[in-house]
Design an enzyme around this catalytic site. Structure first.
Site, PDB file in Angstrom:
ATOM      1  N   SER A  49     -19.092  -4.257  15.686  1.00  0.00           N
ATOM      2  CA  SER A  49     -17.748  -4.505  16.243  1.00  0.00           C
ATOM      3  C   SER A  49     -17.254  -5.910  15.892  1.00  0.00           C
ATOM      4  O   SER A  49     -17.122  -6.763  16.775  1.00  0.00           O
ATOM      5  CB  SER A  49     -17.723  -4.246  17.756  1.00  0.00           C
ATOM      6  OG  SER A  49     -18.821  -4.819  18.431  1.00  0.00           O
TER       7      SER A  49
ATOM      8  N   SER B   2     -29.628  -3.496  18.113  1.00  0.00           N
ATOM      9  CA  SER B   2     -30.341  -2.248  18.443  1.00  0.00           C
ATOM     10  C   SER B   2     -31.674  -2.560  19.105  1.00  0.00           C
ATOM     11  O   SER B   2     -32.038  -1.931  20.108  1.00  0.00           O
ATOM     12  CB  SER B   2     -30.584  -1.419  17.177  1.00  0.00           C
ATOM     13  OG  SER B   2     -29.371  -1.102  16.544  1.00  0.00           O
TER      14      SER B   2
ATOM     15  N   ALA C 254     -28.762  -8.706  13.384  1.00  0.00           N
ATOM     16  CA  ALA C 254     -28.782  -9.715  14.449  1.00  0.00           C
ATOM     17  C   ALA C 254     -29.812  -9.374  15.526  1.00  0.00           C
ATOM     18  O   ALA C 254     -30.380 -10.264  16.166  1.00  0.00           O
ATOM     19  CB  ALA C 254     -27.398  -9.853  15.072  1.00  0.00           C
TER      20      ALA C 254
HETATM   21  N1  LIG Z   1     -35.781 -11.765  19.688  1.00  0.00           N
HETATM   22  C1  LIG Z   1     -35.444 -10.740  18.906  1.00  0.00           C
HETATM   23  N2  LIG Z   1     -34.546  -9.836  19.343  1.00  0.00           N
HETATM   24  C2  LIG Z   1     -34.164  -8.801  18.554  1.00  0.00           C
HETATM   25  N3  LIG Z   1     -34.622  -8.574  17.306  1.00  0.00           N
HETATM   26  C3  LIG Z   1     -35.533  -9.445  16.823  1.00  0.00           C
HETATM   27  C4  LIG Z   1     -35.971 -10.564  17.594  1.00  0.00           C
HETATM   28  N4  LIG Z   1     -36.850 -11.248  16.855  1.00  0.00           N
HETATM   29  C5  LIG Z   1     -36.972 -10.584  15.699  1.00  0.00           C
HETATM   30  N5  LIG Z   1     -36.185  -9.506  15.653  1.00  0.00           N
HETATM   31  C6  LIG Z   1     -36.111  -8.555  14.538  1.00  0.00           C
HETATM   32  O1  LIG Z   1     -34.807  -8.590  14.000  1.00  0.00           O
HETATM   33  C7  LIG Z   1     -34.461  -7.302  13.493  1.00  0.00           C
HETATM   34  C8  LIG Z   1     -33.149  -6.880  14.140  1.00  0.00           C
HETATM   35  O2  LIG Z   1     -32.750  -5.637  13.627  1.00  0.00           O
HETATM   36  P1  LIG Z   1     -31.777  -4.638  14.386  1.00  0.00           P
HETATM   37  O3  LIG Z   1     -31.868  -3.342  13.671  1.00  0.00           O
HETATM   38  O4  LIG Z   1     -32.055  -4.649  15.849  1.00  0.00           O
HETATM   39  O5  LIG Z   1     -30.374  -5.332  14.112  1.00  0.00           O
HETATM   40  P2  LIG Z   1     -28.922  -4.761  14.422  1.00  0.00           P
HETATM   41  O6  LIG Z   1     -28.172  -5.902  14.991  1.00  0.00           O
HETATM   42  O7  LIG Z   1     -29.012  -3.505  15.225  1.00  0.00           O
HETATM   43  O8  LIG Z   1     -28.359  -4.468  12.964  1.00  0.00           O
HETATM   44  P3  LIG Z   1     -27.340  -3.302  12.483  1.00  0.00           P
HETATM   45  O9  LIG Z   1     -25.971  -3.759  12.860  1.00  0.00           O
HETATM   46  O10 LIG Z   1     -27.524  -3.267  10.995  1.00  0.00           O
HETATM   47  O11 LIG Z   1     -27.744  -2.019  13.135  1.00  0.00           O
HETATM   48  C9  LIG Z   1     -35.609  -6.357  13.835  1.00  0.00           C
HETATM   49  O12 LIG Z   1     -36.439  -6.235  12.712  1.00  0.00           O
HETATM   50  C10 LIG Z   1     -36.325  -7.097  14.963  1.00  0.00           C
HETATM   51  O13 LIG Z   1     -37.684  -6.787  15.047  1.00  0.00           O
HETATM   52 MG   LIG Z   2     -28.451  -1.559  14.849  1.00  0.00          MG
END
Ligand SMILES: Nc1ncnc2c1ncn2[C@@H]1O[C@H](COP(=O)(O)OP(=O)(O)OP(=O)(O)O)[C@@H](O)[C@H]1O
Ligand SMILES: [Mg+2]
Length: 180
Positions: free
Chosen positions: A81, A14, A11
Protein backbone atom coordinates in the site's frame (compact mmCIF):
# COMPACT_ATOMS: atom_id res chain seq x y z
CA UNK A 1 -9.61 -3.33 15.03
CA UNK A 2 -7.65 -3.42 11.84
CA UNK A 3 -3.87 -3.37 11.89
CA UNK A 4 -2.70 -2.05 8.55
CA UNK A 5 0.96 -2.91 7.92
CA UNK A 6 2.54 -0.86 5.16
CA UNK A 7 6.11 -0.90 3.91
CA UNK A 8 8.39 -1.91 1.07
CA UNK A 9 8.59 -5.41 -0.35
CA UNK A 10 10.76 -7.39 2.03
CA UNK A 11 10.16 -4.98 4.90
CA UNK A 12 8.69 -7.77 7.03
CA UNK A 13 4.94 -7.09 6.82
CA UNK A 14 3.87 -10.70 6.25
CA UNK A 15 6.34 -12.09 8.74
CA UNK A 16 5.22 -9.71 11.49
CA UNK A 17 1.54 -10.11 10.49
CA UNK A 18 1.54 -13.89 10.89
CA UNK A 19 3.49 -13.65 14.15
CA UNK A 20 0.90 -11.17 15.40
CA UNK A 21 -1.96 -13.41 14.33
CA UNK A 22 -0.45 -16.07 16.59
CA UNK A 23 -0.20 -13.61 19.50
CA UNK A 24 -3.88 -12.69 19.17
CA UNK A 25 -4.98 -16.29 18.92
CA UNK A 26 -2.90 -17.24 21.96
CA UNK A 27 -4.76 -14.48 23.80
CA UNK A 28 -8.09 -15.99 22.71
CA UNK A 29 -8.84 -13.23 20.21
CA UNK A 30 -9.96 -14.07 16.68
CA UNK A 31 -7.61 -12.54 14.15
CA UNK A 32 -7.04 -13.04 10.46
CA UNK A 33 -4.20 -11.96 8.19
CA UNK A 34 -5.15 -10.43 4.86
CA UNK A 35 -1.82 -10.79 3.10
CA UNK A 36 -0.96 -9.12 -0.18
CA UNK A 37 0.25 -12.32 -1.83
CA UNK A 38 -2.76 -14.38 -0.76
CA UNK A 39 -5.13 -11.61 -1.76
CA UNK A 40 -3.54 -11.36 -5.18
CA UNK A 41 -4.08 -15.08 -5.70
CA UNK A 42 -7.82 -14.72 -5.13
CA UNK A 43 -9.74 -11.61 -4.19
CA UNK A 44 -7.58 -9.39 -6.42
CA UNK A 45 -6.36 -11.82 -9.03
CA UNK A 46 -7.74 -9.63 -11.80
CA UNK A 47 -5.50 -6.75 -10.70
CA UNK A 48 -1.92 -5.84 -11.57
CA UNK A 49 0.56 -3.39 -10.10
CA UNK A 50 -0.33 -0.11 -11.71
CA UNK A 51 -1.14 2.66 -9.23
CA UNK A 52 -4.83 2.27 -10.17
CA UNK A 53 -4.78 -1.45 -9.51
CA UNK A 54 -2.92 -0.98 -6.24
CA UNK A 55 -5.62 1.48 -5.20
CA UNK A 56 -8.37 -1.01 -6.03
CA UNK A 57 -6.55 -3.81 -4.24
CA UNK A 58 -6.24 -1.70 -1.08
CA UNK A 59 -9.91 -0.74 -1.32
CA UNK A 60 -11.06 -4.35 -1.53
CA UNK A 61 -8.84 -5.42 1.35
CA UNK A 62 -10.21 -2.54 3.42
CA UNK A 63 -13.78 -3.60 2.68
CA UNK A 64 -13.02 -7.16 3.78
CA UNK A 65 -11.27 -5.87 6.91
CA UNK A 66 -14.36 -3.84 7.73
CA UNK A 67 -16.55 -6.92 7.47
CA UNK A 68 -14.17 -8.88 9.68
CA UNK A 69 -14.20 -6.11 12.26
CA UNK A 70 -17.97 -6.06 12.24
CA UNK A 71 -17.86 -9.77 13.02
CA UNK A 72 -15.50 -9.08 15.94
CA UNK A 73 -12.38 -10.34 14.22
CA UNK A 74 -9.10 -8.44 14.27
CA UNK A 75 -7.94 -7.88 10.69
CA UNK A 76 -4.19 -7.79 10.10
CA UNK A 77 -3.56 -6.40 6.63
CA UNK A 78 -0.09 -6.85 5.19
CA UNK A 79 -0.01 -4.83 2.02
CA UNK A 80 2.72 -2.64 0.53
CA UNK A 81 0.00 0.00 0.00
CA UNK A 82 2.56 2.55 -1.18
CA UNK A 83 0.25 5.50 -1.69
CA UNK A 84 -0.94 7.70 1.16
CA UNK A 85 -4.26 8.39 -0.54
CA UNK A 86 -5.08 4.67 -0.68
CA UNK A 87 -4.25 4.21 3.00
CA UNK A 88 -6.39 7.23 3.83
CA UNK A 89 -9.27 5.65 1.95
CA UNK A 90 -8.75 2.39 3.85
CA UNK A 91 -8.95 4.37 7.10
CA UNK A 92 -12.19 5.97 5.91
CA UNK A 93 -13.73 2.61 4.93
CA UNK A 94 -12.76 0.89 8.18
CA UNK A 95 -13.33 3.86 10.46
CA UNK A 96 -10.61 5.92 12.11
CA UNK A 97 -11.42 4.45 15.53
CA UNK A 98 -10.60 0.95 14.40
CA UNK A 99 -7.80 1.62 11.95
CA UNK A 100 -4.21 1.38 13.16
CA UNK A 101 -1.60 2.27 10.58
CA UNK A 102 1.68 0.49 11.22
CA UNK A 103 4.72 1.53 9.24
CA UNK A 104 7.12 -1.38 8.86
CA UNK A 105 10.03 0.95 8.44
CA UNK A 106 12.78 -1.11 6.86
CA UNK A 107 15.19 0.79 4.62
CA UNK A 108 15.21 -0.02 0.91
CA UNK A 109 18.84 -1.16 1.10
CA UNK A 110 17.95 -3.76 3.74
CA UNK A 111 14.90 -4.96 1.78
CA UNK A 112 17.00 -5.27 -1.39
CA UNK A 113 19.67 -7.15 0.53
CA UNK A 114 17.08 -9.58 1.96
CA UNK A 115 15.39 -9.90 -1.43
CA UNK A 116 13.22 -12.73 -0.14
CA UNK A 117 11.31 -13.04 -3.41
CA UNK A 118 14.12 -12.17 -5.81
CA UNK A 119 12.18 -9.12 -6.99
CA UNK A 120 15.02 -6.64 -6.50
CA UNK A 121 17.37 -8.88 -8.51
CA UNK A 122 14.77 -9.12 -11.26
CA UNK A 123 14.37 -5.34 -11.23
CA UNK A 124 18.13 -4.90 -11.57
CA UNK A 125 18.03 -7.14 -14.64
CA UNK A 126 15.20 -5.06 -16.06
CA UNK A 127 12.78 -8.00 -15.86
CA UNK A 128 10.29 -6.13 -13.70
CA UNK A 129 8.81 -2.69 -14.18
CA UNK A 130 6.60 -1.91 -11.21
CA UNK A 131 8.59 -2.57 -8.05
CA UNK A 132 7.81 -0.19 -5.23
CA UNK A 133 10.85 1.80 -4.16
CA UNK A 134 12.57 1.15 -7.49
CA UNK A 135 10.15 2.02 -10.30
CA UNK A 136 7.25 3.33 -8.29
CA UNK A 137 7.25 5.66 -5.33
CA UNK A 138 6.71 4.56 -1.77
CA UNK A 139 5.08 7.32 0.23
CA UNK A 140 6.01 6.70 3.87
CA UNK A 141 3.24 7.44 6.35
CA UNK A 142 3.68 10.97 7.65
CA UNK A 143 2.13 10.16 11.02
CA UNK A 144 1.73 6.39 11.44
CA UNK A 145 -0.02 5.16 14.57
CA UNK A 146 2.97 2.93 15.09
CA UNK A 147 6.37 2.50 13.53
CA UNK A 148 8.10 -0.85 13.77
CA UNK A 149 11.67 -1.60 12.94
CA UNK A 150 12.84 -5.01 11.78
CA UNK A 151 16.53 -4.14 11.63
CA UNK A 152 18.54 -5.71 14.44
CA UNK A 153 15.30 -7.07 15.88
CA UNK A 154 14.09 -10.62 15.91
CA UNK A 155 10.67 -11.31 14.42
CA UNK A 156 9.42 -12.02 17.93
CA UNK A 157 10.69 -8.64 19.17
CA UNK A 158 9.05 -6.75 16.31
CA UNK A 159 5.74 -8.59 16.77
CA UNK A 160 5.83 -8.20 20.55
CA UNK A 161 6.32 -4.47 20.21
CA UNK A 162 3.23 -4.13 18.03
CA UNK A 163 1.17 -6.44 20.20
CA UNK A 164 2.11 -4.54 23.36
CA UNK A 165 1.21 -1.23 21.72
CA UNK A 166 -2.24 -2.33 20.55
CA UNK A 167 -3.16 -4.42 23.58
CA UNK A 168 -4.66 -1.51 25.54
CA UNK A 169 -7.15 -1.05 22.70
CA UNK A 170 -8.32 -4.62 23.21
CA UNK A 171 -9.21 -4.12 26.84
CA UNK A 172 -12.95 -3.64 26.26
CA UNK A 173 -13.10 -6.92 24.33
CA UNK A 174 -11.45 -8.72 27.19
CA UNK A 175 -13.82 -7.23 29.70
CA UNK A 176 -11.10 -5.34 31.56
CA UNK A 177 -12.41 -1.89 30.73
CA UNK A 178 -13.41 0.37 33.55
CA UNK A 179 -17.16 0.86 33.54
CA UNK A 180 -18.24 4.39 32.86
N1 LIG B 1 12.36 -8.39 12.91
C1 LIG B 1 11.92 -8.88 11.75
N2 LIG B 1 10.62 -8.77 11.43
C2 LIG B 1 10.15 -9.24 10.24
N3 LIG B 1 10.91 -9.84 9.30
C3 LIG B 1 12.22 -9.99 9.58
C4 LIG B 1 12.78 -9.51 10.81
N4 LIG B 1 14.09 -9.79 10.79
C5 LIG B 1 14.33 -10.42 9.64
N5 LIG B 1 13.23 -10.54 8.89
C6 LIG B 1 13.16 -11.21 7.59
O1 LIG B 1 12.79 -10.27 6.61
C7 LIG B 1 12.03 -10.90 5.59
C8 LIG B 1 10.72 -10.14 5.44
O2 LIG B 1 9.96 -10.70 4.40
P1 LIG B 1 8.38 -10.57 4.28
O3 LIG B 1 7.95 -11.55 3.26
O4 LIG B 1 7.75 -10.64 5.63
O5 LIG B 1 8.26 -9.09 3.72
P2 LIG B 1 6.96 -8.35 3.18
O6 LIG B 1 7.02 -6.99 3.75
O7 LIG B 1 5.74 -9.17 3.44
O8 LIG B 1 7.26 -8.25 1.62
P3 LIG B 1 6.21 -8.30 0.38
O9 LIG B 1 5.60 -6.94 0.29
O10 LIG B 1 7.08 -8.59 -0.80
O11 LIG B 1 5.22 -9.39 0.64
C9 LIG B 1 11.82 -12.35 6.01
O12 LIG B 1 12.77 -13.15 5.37
C10 LIG B 1 12.07 -12.30 7.52
O13 LIG B 1 12.53 -13.51 8.04
MG1 LIG C 1 4.36 -10.06 2.21
Amino acid sequence: MTLWLTGLSGAGKSTVAYALEGRFRDAGISALVLDGDAVRAGLCRDLGFTPEDRAESARRVAEVARLLNEAGVVAICALISPFAVDRKRARDIIGAQRFIEIFVDTPLAVCAERDTKGLYAMARKGALGSLTGVHQAYEPPAAPDLRVTTVDQTVAQSADRVFAAVQPRLAPNLGFAATD
